[in-house]
Write an enzyme that holds these catalytic residues in place. Structure first.
Site, PDB file in Angstrom:
ATOM      1  N   ASP A  23       0.856  -1.184   0.000  1.00 35.86           N
ATOM      2  CA  ASP A  23       0.000   0.000   0.000  1.00 35.86           C
ATOM      3  C   ASP A  23       0.891   1.231   0.000  1.00 35.86           C
ATOM      4  OD1 ASP A  23      -3.224   0.425   0.638  1.00 35.86           O
ATOM      5  OD2 ASP A  23      -1.983   2.162   1.111  1.00 35.86           O
ATOM      6  N   ASP A  42      -7.250  -4.395  -4.946  1.00 35.58           N
ATOM      7  CA  ASP A  42      -8.413  -3.663  -4.411  1.00 35.58           C
ATOM      8  C   ASP A  42      -8.120  -2.160  -4.382  1.00 35.58           C
ATOM      9  OD1 ASP A  42     -10.810  -3.001  -3.269  1.00 35.58           O
ATOM     10  OD2 ASP A  42     -10.315  -3.730  -1.267  1.00 35.58           O
ATOM     11  N   CYS A  93     -14.340  -0.258  -7.001  1.00 36.08           N
ATOM     12  CA  CYS A  93     -15.390   0.467  -6.268  1.00 36.08           C
ATOM     13  C   CYS A  93     -15.761   1.753  -6.991  1.00 36.08           C
ATOM     14  CB  CYS A  93     -14.962   0.727  -4.832  1.00 36.08           C
ATOM     15  SG  CYS A  93     -13.451   1.679  -4.707  1.00 36.08           S
TER      16      CYS A  93
HETATM   17  N1  SAH Z   1      -8.283  -3.984   0.490  1.00 34.66           N
HETATM   18  C1  SAH Z   1      -8.502  -2.994   1.511  1.00 34.66           C
HETATM   19  C2  SAH Z   1      -9.057  -1.683   0.989  1.00 34.66           C
HETATM   20  C3  SAH Z   1      -8.221  -0.992  -0.031  1.00 34.66           C
HETATM   21  S1  SAH Z   1      -8.633   0.693  -0.234  1.00 34.66           S
HETATM   22  C4  SAH Z   1      -9.404  -3.557   2.580  1.00 34.66           C
HETATM   23  O1  SAH Z   1     -10.051  -4.591   2.340  1.00 34.66           O
HETATM   24  O2  SAH Z   1      -9.474  -2.968   3.658  1.00 34.66           O
HETATM   25  C5  SAH Z   1      -7.488   1.215  -1.413  1.00 34.66           C
HETATM   26  C6  SAH Z   1      -6.058   1.389  -0.895  1.00 34.66           C
HETATM   27  O3  SAH Z   1      -5.239   1.712  -2.012  1.00 34.66           O
HETATM   28  C7  SAH Z   1      -5.858   2.509   0.098  1.00 34.66           C
HETATM   29  O4  SAH Z   1      -5.339   1.983   1.289  1.00 34.66           O
HETATM   30  C8  SAH Z   1      -4.826   3.444  -0.554  1.00 34.66           C
HETATM   31  O5  SAH Z   1      -3.848   3.931   0.367  1.00 34.66           O
HETATM   32  C9  SAH Z   1      -4.164   2.515  -1.537  1.00 34.66           C
HETATM   33  N2  SAH Z   1      -3.509   3.125  -2.702  1.00 34.66           N
HETATM   34  C10 SAH Z   1      -3.926   4.168  -3.460  1.00 34.66           C
HETATM   35  N3  SAH Z   1      -3.086   4.367  -4.495  1.00 34.66           N
HETATM   36  C11 SAH Z   1      -2.116   3.425  -4.386  1.00 34.66           C
HETATM   37  C12 SAH Z   1      -0.962   3.101  -5.145  1.00 34.66           C
HETATM   38  N4  SAH Z   1      -0.638   3.773  -6.235  1.00 34.66           N
HETATM   39  N5  SAH Z   1      -0.198   2.063  -4.732  1.00 34.66           N
HETATM   40  C13 SAH Z   1      -0.514   1.361  -3.623  1.00 34.66           C
HETATM   41  N6  SAH Z   1      -1.581   1.627  -2.873  1.00 34.66           N
HETATM   42  C14 SAH Z   1      -2.375   2.645  -3.234  1.00 34.66           C
END
Ligand code: SAH
Length: 390
Positions: A245, A294, A334
């Site tokens: 993340d 995700d 989403c």
């Molecule tokens: N799978 C998680 C929810 C993910 S929400 C769960 O079940 O709780 C989306 C996530 O993507 C966020 O935490 C955000 O910080 C991350 N994110 C956004 N852009 C990103 C990138 N370029 N690389 C890695 N993570 C990223």
């Protein structure tokens, strides 16, 4: 109460169950509309449709709260409505944690209430519902006697309604870093500084769906946030799990979550840009048994929809390449504006570009505490696919 009369052409759509009335659908009003007031809505031939709240400076001028002319909108209305929401969730088995109020789908437009055991997080995203915040808080106190209520109105969309972004306690202050249980596991949730309301409850059913495919597997979870899917994977028997993340604080909590469940030995979390790492690893020929993606919503506006399509294509292409033949891709979207059939089309293209074939195992949506109302397309926002990658 003010009266709003609609143009002839529009009323049928609203009668079918759509709760929003746009400015250009209104023929005339009895007196000039006041921000946040309640109004009765009528067809062009003066048939009562419903009552709702008003914001004359928003594109969506009225949002309906009831179809019943006798139903008064007051403190007891909110108690009754929230009780109804709670009964529904209990019937479905969402007891400890749930989205207690899912806005339009619960006929409480632009109100979000998440329940995390004895704690509640609320968002009031339009002026007309924001005015009722005291009544909503009172209703929560009366129904649940909660340990704490927190407001996460630090959301840009409020500015379209002329509302400030803010967050803070709506009850006596408490430690906002709480613990919840999901599917028998423990998770740290930061109601104050976590993303959105602190935790993504909409994936709670989907997390159980990975149970069988991760046994003995090497798993990659990109966009892992606080590691909810990844900790589930380790718990369900994955040999190793890597979670990525971009947020350092999310990664710290992910590590804490693995530790809370005694699963640190199998889980490894890194702060990284998933786009870069997926690209690099797929070029290097790294392979996983299960790849989980995700990402956050890629767009909220039609103007940038194409970028979102490109973004999904890109990460899914990488994800597919990183999956061993016979392994599984677990992929979510989403983004509201990407309809389910479009998401599948994107995946189909990504697979064909990767020279691979997908076999759909399950294609589902958000968990049942976020019900979908067919007359309001945007209540159906989450797409969740598990596919075998041949
Ligand atoms: N799978 C998680 C929810 C993910 S929400 C769960 O079940 O709780 C989306 C996530 O993507 C966020 O935490 C955000 O910080 C991350 N994110 C956004 N852009 C990103 C990138 N370029 N690389 C890695 N993570 C990223």
């Amino acid at each position: 109460m003010n009266k709003v009369f609609l143009k002839k052409r529009i009323s049928r759509r609203i009668e079918k169950g759509h709760l929003w009335i746009f400015g250009n659908e209104i023929d005339h009003t009895e007196t000039s509309l006041q921000p946040g007031e309640l109004a009765e809505v009528f067809t062009h031939d003066k048939k009562f449709i419903g009552k709702g709240y008003v914001n004359p400076s928003s594109q969506i001028v009225v949002r309906l709260l009831t179809y019943n002319r006798e139903e008064e909108i007051n403190d007891s209305f909110f108690i009754q409505r929230i009780l109804k929401c709670w009964e529904f969730r209990k019937k479905l088995g969402y007891i400890e944690n749930c989205r207690l109020v899912f806005g339009e789908a619960d006929m409480l437009p632009q109100l979000i209430v998440d329940k995390f055991n004895d704690y509640f997080v609320i968002q009031t995203l339009a002026l007309g519902i924001d005015r009722w915040k005291p009544a909503i808080v009172k209703a929560l106190h009366e129904i649940f006697a909660p340990k704490g209520i927190y407001e996460r109105n630090d959301v840009p969309v409020r500015e379209l309604e002329g509302l400030p972004q803010l967050k803070g306690f709506l009850s006596k202050p408490f430690n906002p870093r709480i613990l919840i249980h999901e599917n028998g596991l423990r998770f740290r949730v930061d109601l104050e500084n976590g993303q959105k309301t602190g935790y993504f409850l909409d994936q709670q059913d989907n997390r159980r769906r990975i149970c069988h495919i991760v046994k003995g597997a090497e798993v990659l979870g990109a966009f892992c946030y606080t590691g909810a899917f990844e900790v589930h994977a380790a718990y369900y028997g994955a040999r190793s799990v890597v979670g990525l993340d971009i947020s350092e604080t999310a990664i710290q909590t992910a590590r804490e979550n693995a530790a809370l469940n005694g699963l640190s030995a199998n889980c490894h979390f890194d702060t990284a840009n998933a786009f870069d790492v997926l690209k690099k690893w797929s070029k290097e020929g790294r392979r996983f048994d299960v790849v989980m993606l995700d990402p956050p919503a890629f767009t909220k506006s039609r103007e940038t929809l194409q970028n979102a399509v490109t973004g999904y294509k890109e990460i899914n292409l990488r994800g597919i390449k990183l999956t061993k033949p016979g392994g599984f891709l677990v992929t979510s979207s989403c983004t509201n504006l990407i309809r389910p059939e479009v998401f599948l089309e994107i995946l189909n293209k990504a697979a064909s570009d990767a020279g691979r074939r997908l076999r759909q195992v399950t294609f589902q949506s958000q968990s049942g505490d976020h019900p979908i109302v067919w007359s309001m397309e945007n209540t159906h926002y989450l797409k969740f696919l598990i596919a075998e990658v041949e």
